[in-house]
Every structure is written in structure tokens, then in C-alpha cells.
Scaffold this motif. Structure first.
Motif, PDB file in Angstrom:
ATOM      1  N   ILE A   1       0.850  -1.197   0.000  1.00 41.90           N
ATOM      2  CA  ILE A   1       0.000   0.000   0.000  1.00 41.90           C
ATOM      3  C   ILE A   1       0.886   1.248   0.000  1.00 41.90           C
ATOM      4  N   GLU A   2       1.933   1.217   0.845  1.00 44.93           N
ATOM      5  CA  GLU A   2       2.834   2.369   0.919  1.00 44.93           C
ATOM      6  C   GLU A   2       3.523   2.638  -0.411  1.00 44.93           C
ATOM      7  N   LEU A   3       3.967   1.546  -1.066  1.00 49.34           N
ATOM      8  CA  LEU A   3       4.627   1.700  -2.374  1.00 49.34           C
ATOM      9  C   LEU A   3       3.673   2.338  -3.381  1.00 49.34           C
ATOM     10  N   LYS A   4       2.431   1.851  -3.368  1.00 48.41           N
ATOM     11  CA  LYS A   4       1.438   2.376  -4.302  1.00 48.41           C
ATOM     12  C   LYS A   4       1.152   3.848  -3.998  1.00 48.41           C
ATOM     13  N   LEU A   5       1.126   4.160  -2.686  1.00 47.76           N
ATOM     14  CA  LEU A   5       0.870   5.552  -2.289  1.00 47.76           C
ATOM     15  C   LEU A   5       1.949   6.479  -2.833  1.00 47.76           C
ATOM     16  N   GLU A   6       3.212   5.974  -2.781  1.00 44.34           N
ATOM     17  CA  GLU A   6       4.321   6.792  -3.313  1.00 44.34           C
ATOM     18  C   GLU A   6       4.157   7.009  -4.816  1.00 44.34           C
ATOM     19  N   GLU A   7       3.768   5.917  -5.494  1.00 45.76           N
ATOM     20  CA  GLU A   7       3.571   6.016  -6.949  1.00 45.76           C
ATOM     21  C   GLU A   7       2.461   7.033  -7.259  1.00 45.76           C
ATOM     22  N   ILE A   8       1.387   6.936  -6.463  1.00 47.37           N
ATOM     23  CA  ILE A   8       0.256   7.853  -6.677  1.00 47.37           C
ATOM     24  C   ILE A   8       0.693   9.294  -6.436  1.00 47.37           C
ATOM     25  N   SER A   9       1.480   9.501  -5.358  1.00 44.88           N
ATOM     26  CA  SER A   9       1.952  10.858  -5.046  1.00 44.88           C
ATOM     27  C   SER A   9       2.723  11.436  -6.226  1.00 44.88           C
ATOM     28  N   ARG A  10       3.605  10.598  -6.832  1.00 40.65           N
ATOM     29  CA  ARG A  10       4.388  11.070  -7.985  1.00 40.65           C
ATOM     30  C   ARG A  10       3.460  11.434  -9.135  1.00 40.65           C
ATOM     31  N   CYS A  11       2.482  10.556  -9.412  1.00 32.13           N
ATOM     32  CA  CYS A  11       1.525  10.810 -10.500  1.00 32.13           C
ATOM     33  C   CYS A  11       0.757  12.100 -10.252  1.00 32.13           C
ATOM     34  N   LEU A  12       0.342  12.256  -8.982  1.00 30.56           N
ATOM     35  CA  LEU A  12      -0.480  13.426  -8.659  1.00 30.56           C
ATOM     36  C   LEU A  12       0.342  14.699  -8.802  1.00 30.56           C
ATOM     37  N   ARG A  13       1.625  14.627  -8.384  1.00 22.58           N
ATOM     38  CA  ARG A  13       2.473  15.820  -8.504  1.00 22.58           C
ATOM     39  C   ARG A  13       2.629  16.195  -9.970  1.00 22.58           C
ATOM     40  N   LEU A  14       2.846  15.143 -10.798  1.00 22.12           N
ATOM     41  CA  LEU A  14       2.988  15.389 -12.237  1.00 22.12           C
ATOM     42  C   LEU A  14       1.711  16.015 -12.801  1.00 22.12           C
ATOM     43  N   ALA A  15       0.593  15.607 -12.227  1.00 20.22           N
ATOM     44  CA  ALA A  15      -0.700  16.140 -12.707  1.00 20.22           C
ATOM     45  C   ALA A  15      -0.983  17.512 -12.098  1.00 20.22           C
ATOM     46  N   GLY A  16      -0.027  18.025 -11.320  1.00 24.39           N
ATOM     47  CA  GLY A  16      -0.171  19.379 -10.786  1.00 24.39           C
ATOM     48  C   GLY A  16      -0.887  19.438  -9.449  1.00 24.39           C
ATOM     49  N   TYR A  17      -0.950  18.294  -8.758  1.00 24.14           N
ATOM     50  CA  TYR A  17      -1.670  18.276  -7.488  1.00 24.14           C
ATOM     51  C   TYR A  17      -0.792  18.742  -6.327  1.00 24.14           C
ATOM     52  N   VAL A  18      -1.316  19.647  -5.519  1.00 23.02           N
ATOM     53  CA  VAL A  18      -0.604  20.087  -4.319  1.00 23.02           C
ATOM     54  C   VAL A  18      -1.469  19.718  -3.113  1.00 23.02           C
ATOM     55  N   ALA A  19      -0.870  19.007  -2.165  1.00 26.10           N
ATOM     56  CA  ALA A  19      -1.653  18.567  -1.006  1.00 26.10           C
ATOM     57  C   ALA A  19      -2.174  19.772  -0.221  1.00 26.10           C
TER      58      ALA A  19
ATOM     59  N   TRP B   1     -11.008  16.963   3.146  1.00 18.33           N
ATOM     60  CA  TRP B   1     -10.933  17.673   1.859  1.00 18.33           C
ATOM     61  C   TRP B   1      -9.825  17.135   0.980  1.00 18.33           C
ATOM     62  N   ASP B   2      -8.688  16.848   1.606  1.00 20.29           N
ATOM     63  CA  ASP B   2      -7.562  16.377   0.816  1.00 20.29           C
ATOM     64  C   ASP B   2      -7.853  14.994   0.235  1.00 20.29           C
ATOM     65  N   CYS B   3      -8.390  14.089   1.073  1.00 16.84           N
ATOM     66  CA  CYS B   3      -8.697  12.743   0.572  1.00 16.84           C
ATOM     67  C   CYS B   3      -9.737  12.829  -0.541  1.00 16.84           C
ATOM     68  N   HIS B   4     -10.656  13.762  -0.392  1.00 16.20           N
ATOM     69  CA  HIS B   4     -11.701  13.946  -1.398  1.00 16.20           C
ATOM     70  C   HIS B   4     -11.058  14.335  -2.741  1.00 16.20           C
ATOM     71  N   ASN B   5     -10.124  15.267  -2.676  1.00 19.62           N
ATOM     72  CA  ASN B   5      -9.420  15.695  -3.894  1.00 19.62           C
ATOM     73  C   ASN B   5      -8.627  14.560  -4.512  1.00 19.62           C
ATOM     74  N   VAL B   6      -7.911  13.825  -3.637  1.00 16.05           N
ATOM     75  CA  VAL B   6      -7.088  12.722  -4.131  1.00 16.05           C
ATOM     76  C   VAL B   6      -7.963  11.652  -4.779  1.00 16.05           C
ATOM     77  N   ALA B   7      -9.109  11.376  -4.147  1.00 17.31           N
ATOM     78  CA  ALA B   7     -10.015  10.360  -4.718  1.00 17.31           C
ATOM     79  C   ALA B   7     -10.484  10.787  -6.106  1.00 17.31           C
ATOM     80  N   LYS B   8     -10.746  12.078  -6.252  1.00 21.31           N
ATOM     81  CA  LYS B   8     -11.180  12.570  -7.571  1.00 21.31           C
ATOM     82  C   LYS B   8     -10.079  12.329  -8.606  1.00 21.31           C
TER      83      LYS B   8
END
Length: 614
Positions: free
Chosen positions: A508-526, A575-582
DNA sequence: TTAGGGTTAG
């Protein structure tokens, strides 16, 4: 010698069933009058009893038929009227028929009379009258009848007199199975589920009713796991599973959000042709709606042959909870057209429907109609929903005025609804007032502090955030830990914030890191503002990524293929989880359905069904 | 021909 031949129901009378309309009842009545059948006391009684028991809305008509007889009513007829009224909206009318028995020269009350009459006392919560009826039971020598005993135990349980339940029970040397079952049910209902279990374990014989009563005991105190374990034990022992067992296990599935198990029960019901009672249908409607499968819920709803106020209220509430406000109000119109009388619970569903889509005027209209059209006094919950509705729509002043005009003292729910609206519409002053009121009523309300701190954080008012945190510490207010549940292959996985004990946590942690990288690339700021309250600065982003709902969603992402990810959580989604889920729903092209404390969020293609208001 | 266990909200 007693005749062995059972007297069958009259063929015309047996045409009556719970779905028979009043018009059809009248037609059947006409036929019986023409044939002269009602001159026979036996058939007259059979007809009256069938109308009265089948459908409570025809009770007045049954009463009219009762009054038109050519002979004295039989004890069976009178007992049936007591029975029907004991289950009606006007249980006290049972006593009218009891008095008729007492005033009769030829009749005297029997075990059936008392079984029904004590239930009337139970539903009316009349302690003194209950004691008098108990006295009459003893005087006439029915205190050893198992059904009367069970009724008495039920009555004292409703009156919350566990000691009197024990009194009835201990007076019985060898209690019947029926009485034992009533007793264990009463113990559970009065909060002593452990004693109920002890009784259950010690019972020499247990039938399916006893098992169901024990499962009910667990469901009533929210011990879902034990209720489910009991159900599996029951199944393992080969005890008959009837529609009541199905209702119970389904209600467990509903509460824990277990759609897989709920589907399994539905399949079982269809496979083994379990009787589809209104209660069972309603529980299915409710289960599917609360587990996020609103289409299936509505399929079951429309497929039902008979629906009562519970069924309609569940479906209306289910649509509202899933964000389908207009549809829920359409359904309410259908309900009225079908002549089903709404009750106060129905209006909770209706007001939710208005609230989720911001239909303020319509909501006001329905709220007013409660009293003017249906004679229902709005309760605290209804006022709370109205505040929520004004708040969502951004009418904060109106929400405050509404609270101030409440005929009773506003409760935490009303102020919390306002506070939540203040968070969404960023009104710091009103938010402070709401918190003050909440703390006056409940000084350790963790949710209120968190909401206000989020409002301060939105304004980047860190001083106030920090001071609020000090106050919370000083008062010993503790945040309820977030907990999210997800079902994979019928197995329920629970994630609690900060708990890394899940066997696949590493993945789960590994996947979370991958997601974080993807989200950053997509312009997501926590959005780290919301967590300032919980933790130290340097841990902010890390802790944010470990919220239980996010961990559960990621676990769903790695373990479920091609099906929606369904998560049930105990708090409102952050709010943050809501954004990430989207974002996840868009990047990974996955449907995510989250049931939070308040409502459903259906995430798809980067959007949420709540339109970012919850 | 009547009887114990079950469904909506909070």
C-alpha cells in the motif's frame, strides 16, 4: 372426540390478503352478505379478523363489520380485534374489546386475550395499566401460559423494568422455550446482552426464533461482528433460516457496509425462495442504497409487491443519501399518490433530498406541510436538517434565524450544521458563535473543534489554530480516530489512521508513493491546512497521505480489478482525501464510492457526485 | 380460524 378435520378458511374470505384494497374488501363483503355467510358467528369472526389483521389501514372498516352482527361476538372475534388494535396506531382501543369480554355474561378472557393485551400495554408504555393486566393474568390463572409469560416479559422490557422481567421468569419453575426466548430478548433490549448470551447458551433447546432473538440482541447494541458470528453458527448448526434471520443479517451488512455479504443474502433469499415479506424487501432496499448500489436498490423497490411507510422512507432516504435529490422528491410524490401516509422518518428522508440539491423553497414547503397537512410535529432532527439545507445553499443568516426561532432549545446537531456551513462558505465569525454554542452543550465535541480549526486554517490564522489546540488539550478533547472499511472477496478489511498492521501495508505504501508522484505530475498540491491541527509541521504531508480513507482506497486499487472501489468510513471524508479520490478516479480510470458519516461520494472521471459540498 | 424473533432516522 374432537373432530380431526381442520376448518378451512371460507373460500371467499381467503381471497383477502395484505394487498387487498378497501374497494376489494367491500366487494367481498357484499358477496358474503348476499350469501348470508355473515350470519354465522364463526364466519363473521373469520371475516372481521382477516380484514383487521391483514391491513391496519382497513381497521376502521373491520370495526364497522364487527358492529354489524346478528349475534353476540365470539371470543375469537374479540381477541382478534384486541390483537389488531394492539398493532395499530391507536393501541388503547384494544381495551374497548377487552371491556366487552368482561361485561359479557357468557365470555371470559383467555390466554390469547392476555397475550395481545399485554402487548398493547407495552406499546403504550403504560406502567400502572400493565401491572393491573398482570394482576388479572394471575387472578384468572394464566401466569403459566408460555405465550402470556412471553408477552409479560416483552411488556416489562419495553417499560425498561428488567427486574420485573426476572420476576415473571423466576416465578416459572420450568420455563417454556417461548418464555426463555422472550427473557433473553428482554435482557438484550435492556442492555444486558452478556446475560442474554448466558441464558441462550444454557437453553436446553433452541429454535430459530431463539437464535433470531439472540442475533437481534447483538444488533441492537451495535455489536455487528458478534451478530454475524451468531448467524454463521446458526447456519452451521443447520437451524432453519427464515425471513427474519435474513432481515437481521442484512441489517448487519447495511451497518458495516458489506455489499458482498448483502448480495450473498439476496441470492440466498432468491435461491431458497425465502418469503419476501415487506420487512425483508425494505431491508434489501436499504442495504443496497446504503452500500452505494442505488440502481439495485431501486430495482428491488419497484419489484416489491407490497410497500409500507418503512419501504418508501428507505428508498427516498437512499436516493437522497446518494445525491439524487430530485429523484427522491419524485418518489415522495409517488408515495403520496399511492395513499401511503408519511411519518416523521419519511420527512427526514424528504428534507435530506431537498438539502443535497439545494432546493430551499421546496424544503420549506415540505417542512411546513409536516404540521399543516400531516399533523406531525417537527423534531430536533428535522430542524437540524433545515439548518443544513439553508447552510448548504449559502443562506447562513437564514440558518441562524431558523435556529433562533426553534420552539425548543437548539441541539448540537443544529449548531453543527451551521458550523459546517460556515466552513464551506468561510464565515469565521458565525463559526466561532456556533462552536461556542456547541461547547456550551457538549464541551468535548471533537468534530466542532476540528471544523473551526479548519476555518482558521483556511484564513491561515495559525495563532487561532494553535490556541484552539491548547484549549482542546486543556479540556482533554480527543479526536475520534478515522476508520475506513473495504471489502475484498467477501472479507472485510479495516484501516485505522496510523495503524500499519495490515499484512499488505508495505505494498500500500509503495502504491501511495507512486500515486503521489503521479499526482504531482498532474499538478496536485496537497492541502495541508486541514491537518495542521492534528500533527507536527514536518509530518503534515506524510500524515495526510495516511488518512484511513486514502489507505483503504489504495488497498482497493491494488486488490480489486475492474470493479468499483467501495469504502465505508466513520468520519466525514477530509478535503484532501476527497481531492485525491477525484484525481485517482481520473488517472487510474476507476470508479470510487465512499460512504462517509453523512452521505455517499461517487467519484468518476475526476468528479464527485457531491459536487464538492458535503 | 388467534400467540414468541424482523425493516426506515438519530
Amino acid at each position: 372426540m374432537k373432530s380431526l378435520k381442520r376448518i378451512a378458511k371460507h373460500p371467499t374470505i381467503s381471497l383477502l390478503n395484505p394487498c387487498t384494497t378497501l374497494k376489494e374488501v367491500k366487494q367481498i363483503h357484499a358477496q358474503l352478505v348476499v350469501k348470508g355467510s355473515l350470519k354465522h358467528p364463526h364466519l363473521h369472526g373469520q371475516f372481521v379478523a382477516t380484514i383487521a389483521i391483514n391491513n391496519p389501514t382497513n381497521l376502521n372498516y373491520a370495526n364497522n363489520v364487527f358492529n354489524h352482527h346478528h349475534h353476540h361476538p365470539t371470543l375469537f372475534t374479540l381477541n382478534s380485534m384486541i390483537r389488531a388494535y394492539s398493532k395499530s396506531l391507536t393501541p388503547f382501543k384494544s381495551f374497548h374489546f377487552y371491556t366487552q369480554i368482561l361485561n359479557s355474561n357468557t365470555l371470559s378472557p383467555d390466554n390469547y386475550t392476555f397475550t395481545f393485551l399485554v402487548r398493547t400495554c407495552a406499546l403504550l408504555h403504560v406502567h400502572m395499566t400493565g401491572l393491573c393486566v398482570h394482576g388479572a393474568v394471575i387472578k384468572r390463572g394464566f401466569e403459566h401460559d408460555p405465550h402470556v409469560q412471553s408477552g409479560l416479559v416483552f411488556m416489562y422490557a419495553e417499560l425498561r423494568c428488567l427486574s420485573s422481567c426476572h420476576g415473571v421468569f423466576e416465578g416459572v419453575v420450568e420455563a417454556d422455550l417461548v418464555t426463555q426466548t422472550a427473557m433473553l430478548h428482554a435482557c438484550a433490549k435492556c442492555g444486558d446482552v452478556e446475560f442474554a448470551r448466558k441464558m441462550f447458551d444454557e437453553m436446553p433447546h433452541r429454535d430459530h426464533v431463539a437464535w433470531n432473538a439472540m442475533i437481534t440482541g447483538y444488533t441492537q447494541c451495535g455489536r455487528w461482528r458478534e451478530a454475524l458470528d451468531m448467524f454463521h453458527l446458526m447456519q452451521g448448526e443447520g437451524v432453519k433460516l427464515n425471513e427474519v434471520s435474513m432481515v437481521l443479517v442484512l441489517s448487519v451488512c447495511t451497518h458495516v457496509g458489506s455489499l458482498d455479504n448483502g448480495r450473498w443474502v439476496h441470492a440466498y433469499v432468491e435461491r431458497y425462495k425465502v418469503r419476501m415479506s415487506v420487512a425483508l424487501g425494505t431491508t434489501l432496499v436499504d442495504m443496497y442504497a446504503k452500500c452505494g448500489d442505488i440502481n439495485r436498490s431501486m430495482d428491488v423497490f419497484w419489484g416489491m409487491k407490497e410497500r409500507n411507510v418503512y419501504t418508501w422512507s428507505s428508498a427516498i432516504g437512499g436516493l437522497a443519501m446518494n445525491g439524487f435529490g430530485e429523484e427522491s422528491l419524485d418518489l415522495f410524490n409517488n408515495m403520496k399518490q399511492e395513499g401511503v401516509q408519511p411519518n416523521e422518518v419519511t420527512f427526514i428522508s424528504v428534507l435530506k433530498g431537498c438539502s443535497v440539491v439545494g432546493l430551499v423553497e421546496e424544503g420549506q414547503k415540505h417542512f411546513d406541510s409536516m404540521r399543516t397537512v400531516y399533523g406531525i410535529d417537527p423534531k430536533l432532527e428535522h430542524y437540524g436538517l433545515m439548518v443544513d439545507m439553508y447552510g448548504r445553499a449559502g443562506h447562513l443568516e437564514e440558518a441562524l434565524n431558523f435556529i433562533n426561532s426553534m420552539p425548543m432549545k437548539p441541539h448540537v446537531g443544529a449548531w453543527s450544521a451551521l458550523l459546517h456551513a460556515c466552513r464551506v462558505h468561510k464565515n469565521k465569525e458565525l463559526g466561532e458563535l456556533a462552536l461556542k454554542k456547541i461547547v456550551e452543550l457538549e464541551d468535548k465535541n471533537d468534530g466542532a473543534y476540528v471544523l473551526l480549526s479548519n476555518i482558521y486554517a483556511d484564513y491561515k490564522n495559525w495563532e487561532s489554530v494553535s490556541s484552539l489546540r491548547q484549549t482542546m488539550k486543556a479540556k482533554g478533547v480527543k479526536k475520534l480516530p478515522g476508520c475506513s472499511v473495504i471489502e475484498v472477496d467477501g472479507e472485510v478489511h479495516e484501516f485505522i489512521v496510523g495503524d500499519k498492521s495490515h499484512p499488505r501495508y508495505g505494498e500500500i505504501e509503495l502504491k501511495l508513493e507512486e500515486i503521489s508522484r503521479c499526482l504531482r505530475l498532474a499538478g496536485y498540491v496537497a492541502n495541508t491546512n486541514t491537518v495542521l491541527f492534528d500533527i507536527e509541521e514536518e509530518e503534515k504531508e506524510d500524515a495526510l497521505s495516511k488518512h484511513s480513507e486514502k489507505v483503504a482506497i489504495v488497498f482497493g486499487l491494488i486488490s480489486l480489478k475492474g470493479i468499483p472501489i467501495r469504502v465505508v468510513m466513520n468520519l466525514r471524508i477530509c478535503w484532501d482525501c476527497h481531492n485525491v479520490a477525484k484525481m485517482i478516479s481520473k488517472i487510474y480510470n476507476r470508479k470510487i464510492i465512499v460512504r462517509d458519516r453523512n452521505r455517499f461520494h461517487h467519484f468518476q472521471d475526476g468528479e464527485c457526485s457531491c459536487k464538492d459540498y458535503w
